[in-house]
Design an enzyme around this catalytic site. Structure first.
Site, PDB file in Angstrom:
ATOM      1  N   GLU A 116       0.843  -1.199   0.000  1.00 47.13           N
ATOM      2  CA  GLU A 116       0.000   0.000   0.000  1.00 47.13           C
ATOM      3  C   GLU A 116       0.873   1.242   0.000  1.00 47.13           C
ATOM      4  OE1 GLU A 116      -1.143   0.618   4.616  1.00 47.13           O
ATOM      5  OE2 GLU A 116      -1.634  -1.367   3.801  1.00 47.13           O
ATOM      6  N   LYS A 118       2.466   4.676   1.278  1.00 49.01           N
ATOM      7  CA  LYS A 118       2.740   5.231   2.615  1.00 49.01           C
ATOM      8  C   LYS A 118       2.359   6.708   2.605  1.00 49.01           C
ATOM      9  CE  LYS A 118       6.315   5.770   6.137  1.00 49.01           C
ATOM     10  NZ  LYS A 118       6.040   7.213   6.351  1.00 49.01           N
ATOM     11  N   ASP A 120       1.787  10.481   3.599  1.00 57.39           N
ATOM     12  CA  ASP A 120       2.555  11.437   4.386  1.00 57.39           C
ATOM     13  C   ASP A 120       1.573  12.243   5.223  1.00 57.39           C
ATOM     14  OD1 ASP A 120       4.663  12.824   5.403  1.00 57.39           O
ATOM     15  OD2 ASP A 120       4.962  14.107   3.662  1.00 57.39           O
ATOM     16  N   TYR A 228      -5.819   1.516   7.846  1.00 56.45           N
ATOM     17  CA  TYR A 228      -4.864   0.546   7.320  1.00 56.45           C
ATOM     18  C   TYR A 228      -4.642  -0.668   8.213  1.00 56.45           C
ATOM     19  CZ  TYR A 228      -1.711   2.984  10.549  1.00 56.45           C
ATOM     20  OH  TYR A 228      -1.151   3.537  11.664  1.00 56.45           O
ATOM     21  N   CYS A 411      16.347  46.056 -15.508  1.00 56.46           N
ATOM     22  CA  CYS A 411      16.210  44.714 -16.071  1.00 56.46           C
ATOM     23  C   CYS A 411      17.591  44.104 -16.319  1.00 56.46           C
ATOM     24  CB  CYS A 411      15.421  44.779 -17.378  1.00 56.46           C
ATOM     25  SG  CYS A 411      15.373  43.210 -18.281  1.00 56.46           S
ATOM     26  N   CYS A 414      17.900  43.897 -20.475  1.00 52.31           N
ATOM     27  CA  CYS A 414      17.944  45.058 -21.376  1.00 52.31           C
ATOM     28  C   CYS A 414      18.213  46.381 -20.672  1.00 52.31           C
ATOM     29  CB  CYS A 414      16.644  45.160 -22.170  1.00 52.31           C
ATOM     30  SG  CYS A 414      15.212  45.641 -21.165  1.00 52.31           S
ATOM     31  N   CYS A 435      13.493  44.334 -25.067  1.00 57.53           N
ATOM     32  CA  CYS A 435      14.080  43.321 -24.184  1.00 57.53           C
ATOM     33  C   CYS A 435      14.209  41.991 -24.919  1.00 57.53           C
ATOM     34  CB  CYS A 435      13.221  43.152 -22.933  1.00 57.53           C
ATOM     35  SG  CYS A 435      13.934  42.003 -21.737  1.00 57.53           S
TER      36      CYS A 435
END
Length: 675
Positions: A116, A118, A120, A228, A411, A414, A435
Site C-alpha cells: 500500500e 505510505k 505522508d 490501514y 532589467c 535590457c 528586451c
C-alpha cells in the site's frame, strides 16, 4: 578510529538532537529539518548502537516511536502499542528484508505481501465500542497519545457508527489523517487571501488541524483518513489475511486506500514500488513511499516485533523530496511577458532523485513572506518534474553575514526600468519592445491580426528570426531584405515577396491598432480604442500623466501606471520613432474632450452572487459608465445591487433606506451588450 569516549559523546549528541527534532515534529508540528536529514541522524545512531550494544539505553530514540503528548489534551493509553515501521531506502535493503522474513518463517516459497502507499500524514487510533466511535487518539509515543476525540468527530470520512451490524464489541482501528493536494492548495490560497500564515506541506496542515484545541477550527479544515489496520479486537475473530482485514474495514464503513495490492515475493514488491513511484505525482494525496506487510496474520503474530517496529512490515521510502542546503546567491530571470522571477542559487544537494543547484523563489512577495536571505539555510522541495522550490527558512541557522534580497531596479537583460505596481506580487521589465527575453512575444503580438495584421508572419517565422539573430527589435522586421526572408525554412522567393508586401501594407494602420500592437500591459483593444478617441494623436498619449490618463473611460490607476511607465522608457520611445521613420502611419483625429459617462456621480454596492456575470465583471462595467463601486453600504449609495444570498449588506441597505435593485435592473443599467 574514534576512541570509546568520542563514540560515547557522539551517541549522546545524536540522542539529544533526535529528541529535539522528535519534539518539534510530533508535538509542535514545526519541524526544523527535512525527513531525509532526520533519517540520516537516526541511521547513524542505529549503526553505533549496533556496533556498541552496551551504549543502548531505554531512553534512546531508537527504542521508541515519537515524543511525549501535549499536556493540553487528555492522555490516552492505547489498547495495543502503535508501533513505527523500519525503513528500506534501496532495492537491496528491500530484498534483505524479504530474505530475513523467509529465514524466520523457514519458508522457501515467495512470501505474499499486502502492499500500500505510505501516506505522508498523521497516524491516529479510532476506538469503536459496540459499533460507536468513543475515542480518537494520536500515536504519541506509541504507548500513550493525545485524546483528540472531539476533533476526530469533525472529519467526515470517519464514521461515527460502523455500518455493518456484525461489528465486534471493541475494535481499535489504525488510520492515517491527511489533506489532499487539491484541498491543501485551496487551504493555503484562502490563508493568503486573509493575510494569514500558510502551511509548509499537507502533513503539517493535517497535524496542526488535529491539534486545534477548538474543534470548530478543526471542522473547517479539509481532513480525510485512510484506515490501514487494527490494534485491539474483541468479540470477533480477525480475518486470516491483511488483505481480508482491509476488506472487513471497508465493510464496516471505514475508508481504505484504493491503491492497495497483493504482491508475491521481493520482486512483486519492487514492481509495485516502481509502479506507484511512476504514478506518484498523479495521486490526489502526498506519499513518501510504500509499505509492505506479510499478508498472513498468523505469520505476523509468529514474526512479532522488536522494540520499535514489527518484524513483518517495512516502509520502502522514495528518494527524499525535501532537503537542507544553503543559498549562496539569488539571480533574477526575465520571462516572455517581462515578469522577473528570483531563483535561489544553492549549494548542490541530492533531492528527489537528482542533484539540485537552483530553486525558484516565485516572486518578491514570497521572499518577504518567507523572510529569505542570501546565506540562509533552507529546506527545498523537489517533487517529480516540478521545479524545485524553497519552502522554508531555518532561521535558527541564519549566519551573521546573511543579507536581504533586493529587487533589481534595472532589467538584467535590457537595462530598462523594473516596476512592481502597488499590491502586485510580480515585478516586470518595462522594455517590452527591446528586451531580448520578451522579443519573440513582442513581435508575435505586433504582427497579430488584431494589431498590425501582418499576413504570413506567423509564430514559427518569428521564432526563426529571433533564434538566428536577424532581428533585435520590432522595427527590424521592416529592414529585412527579400533574400533574408527567403533564407528561412519553408520560405521561397515568392513567399518572401508576399511577406514584404504584407509588411508594407501593415504600415498603413490606425492609432488604436498601433497602440494595441505595442503590447503595453493590460492595454487591450478596447482600451487602445478609448485612448485613440480621447487623445486623437500618439504624442498626447505619450505625454499624458497618470491623472490625465484616468480621465479616459475604462482606465484606472493601475493601467494608467502601466502606460506611463511604458512611454517613459527611452528605448521604447526610440523603437516607436524608428517605426514611424520606416513609414508606419495613421490618420490623426480631433481629441474627444470628455466622453460622457452616464453614471458619473452614482455609487453602487454589489452584494451576493450574480448569474449573468461575475461581480468583478459587473464592477468593471459600472466603472466604465462612470459609476463608483463601493465595498460598504452608506446613506450616500445610489443603490445596492443584490444577487443570490446577499448577506449583511442587504440588511444594512434596508436599515438605512438605500434602494435595492436586482440583477435584471443591473443588466438594464449597464446594457447587456456592454463590453
Amino acid at each position: 578510529m574514534s576512541s570509546p569516549a568520542e563514540i560515547k559523546t557522539r551517541v549522546s549528541q545524536l540522542r539529544e538532537r533526535l529528541n529535539h527534532h522528535n519534539y518539534r515534529y510530533y508535538v509542535l508540528d514545526d519541524p526544523e529539518i527535512p525527513d531525509a536529514e532526520y533519517d540520516r541522524l537516526l541511521r547513524e545512531l542505529q549503526s553505533l548502537e549496533a556496533q556498541y550494544p552496551d551504549l543502548v539505553s531505554p531512553d534512546s530514540p531508537t527504542q521508541r516511536v515519537g515524543a511525549e503528548p501535549l499536556k493540553a489534551f487528555g492522555e490516552v493509553t492505547h489498547k495495543l502499542p502503535m508501533l513505527s515501521l523500519a525503513n528500506a531506502f534501496t532495492e537491496d535493503q528491500m530484498r534483505a528484508f524479504d530474505k530475513r522474513i523467509r529465514a524466520l518463517l523457514d519458508c522457501s516459497k515467495p512470501i505474499e505481501y499486502a502492499a500500500e502507499p505510505k501516506l505522508d500524514g498523521l497516524a491516529i487510533s479510532l476506538l469503536y465500542q459496540n459499533g460507536v466511535l468513543v475515542r480518537g487518539a494520536t500515536r504519541g509515543n506509541g504507548v500513550k497519545g493525545e485524546d483528540i476525540t472531539q476533533n476526530v468527530r469533525t472529519i467526515h470520512t470517519v464514521p461515527l457508527r460502523l455500518v455493518d451490524h456484525e461489528y465486534p464489541t471493541l475494535v481499535e482501528v489504525r488510520a492515517e489523517v491527511y489533506i489532499s493536494k487539491q484541498d491543501f492548495e485551496r487551504l493555503n490560497a484562502s490563508a493568503r487571501e486573509r493575510g494569514e500564515r500558510t502551511f509548509v506541506n499537507p502533513r503539517n496542515a493535517a497535524a496542526g488541524s488535529l491539534r486545534q484545541l477548538d474543534p470548530r477550527l478543526t471542522a473547517k479544515r479539509p481532513l480525510s483518513v485512510f484506515c490501514y489496520g487494527v490494534g485491539k479486537l474483541e468479540g470477533q475473530n480477525p480475518p486470516d489475511r491483511q488483505s481480508a482485514l482491509l476488506e472487513q474495514l471497508r465493510a464496516w464503513g471505514l475508508r481504505v486506500c484504493p491503491e492497495t495490492e497483493i504482491v508475491q515475493g521481493a520482486e512483486g514488491c519492487l514492481h509495485y514500488y516502481r509502479s506507484v513511484s511512476a504514478r506518484r505525482s498523479a495521486l490526489p494525496y502526498e506519499i513518501d513511499g510504500v509499505v509492505y506487510k506479510v499478508n498472513r496474520l498468523d505469520w505476523q503474530r509468529q514474526l512479532g516485533s522488536v522494540s520499535r517496529a514489527p518484524r513483518w512490515a517495512i516502509a520502502h521510502k522514495f528518494p527524499a523530496q525535501e532537503e537542507l542546503t544553503q543559498i549562496v546567491d539569488v539571480a533574477f530571470s526575465v520571462g516572455r511577458t517581462g515578469a522577473l522571477t528570483p531563483t535561489a542559487q544553492l549549494k548542490p544537494v541530492f533531492v528527489g532523485g537528482a542533484t539540485v543547484s537552483n530553486a525558484t523563489l516565485h516572486n518578491m512577495d514570497e521572499i518577504e513572506r518567507k523572510d529569505v536571505h542570501i546565506g540562509d539555510w533552507v529546506i527545498i522541495r523537489r517533487a517529480g518534474d516540478v521545479i524545485p522550490e524553497v519552502i522554508r527558512v531555518v532561521r535558527e541557522r541564519r549566519p551573521e553575514h546573511a543579507r536581504r534580497i533586493q529587487l533589481p531596479a534595472r532589467c538584467p537583460v535590457c537595462n530598462s526600468d523594473v516596476i512592481r505596481p502597488p499590491g502586485e506580487a510580480v515585478a516586470r521589465c518595462t522594455g517590452s519592445l527591446i528586451c531580448a527575453a520578451q522579443r519573440k512575444e513582442a513581435i508575435k503580438h505586433y504582427a497579430s491580426r488584431r494589431a498590425m495584421d501582418i499576413e504570413g508572419l506567423g509564430d514559427k517565422l518569428v521564432d526563426q528570426l529571433v533564434d538566428r539573430n536577424l532581428v533585435n527589435r520590432i522595427d527590424d522586421i521592416y529592414r529585412l531584405t527579400a533574400d533574408q526572408w527567403a533564407s528561412l525554412e519553408r520560405m521561397g522567393e515568392k513567399s518572401a515577396r508576399n511577406l514584404i508586401e504584407a509588411l508594407e501594407e501593415s504600415k498603413r494602420t490606425t492609432l488604436a491598432n498601433f497602440i494595441y500592437a505595442l503590447g503595453i500591459r493590460e492595454v487591450g483593444e478596447a482600451t487602445a480604442q478609448a485612448l485613440s478617441l480621447h487623445f486623437g494623436n500618439l504624442e498626447s498619449i505619450m505625454a499624458a500623466d497618470t491623472n490625465t490618463l484616468q480621465e479616459v473611460m475604462d482606465i484606472g490607476p493601475v493601467v494608467a501606471e502601466h502606460i506611463t511607465s511604458f512611454f517613459q522608457q527611452e528605448l521604447n520611445r526610440e523603437v516607436i520613432a524608428a517605426l514611424r521613420e520606416l513609414g508606419v502611419s495613421w490618420p490623426n483625429a480631433e481629441p474627444a474632450a470628455g466622453i460622457a459617462k452616464p453614471l458619473t456621480g452614482h455609487t453602487y454596492v454589489l452584494s451576493g452572487a450574480l448569474t449573468s456575470l461575475t461581480r468583478e465583471q459587473a464592477k468593471q462595467r459600472l466603472q466604465k459608465l462612470g459609476a463608483k463601486v463601493s465595498s460598504s453600504v452608506s446613506k450616500k449609495a445610489t443603490a445596492v445591487i443584490a444577487g443570490e444570498d446577499p448577506g449583511s449588506k442587504y440588511e444594512k441597505a434596508v436599515a438605512l433606506g438605500v434602494p435595492i435593485i436586482g440583477e435584471d435592473e443591473l443588466m438594464d443599467l449597464i446594457g447587456t451588450n456592454a463590453d
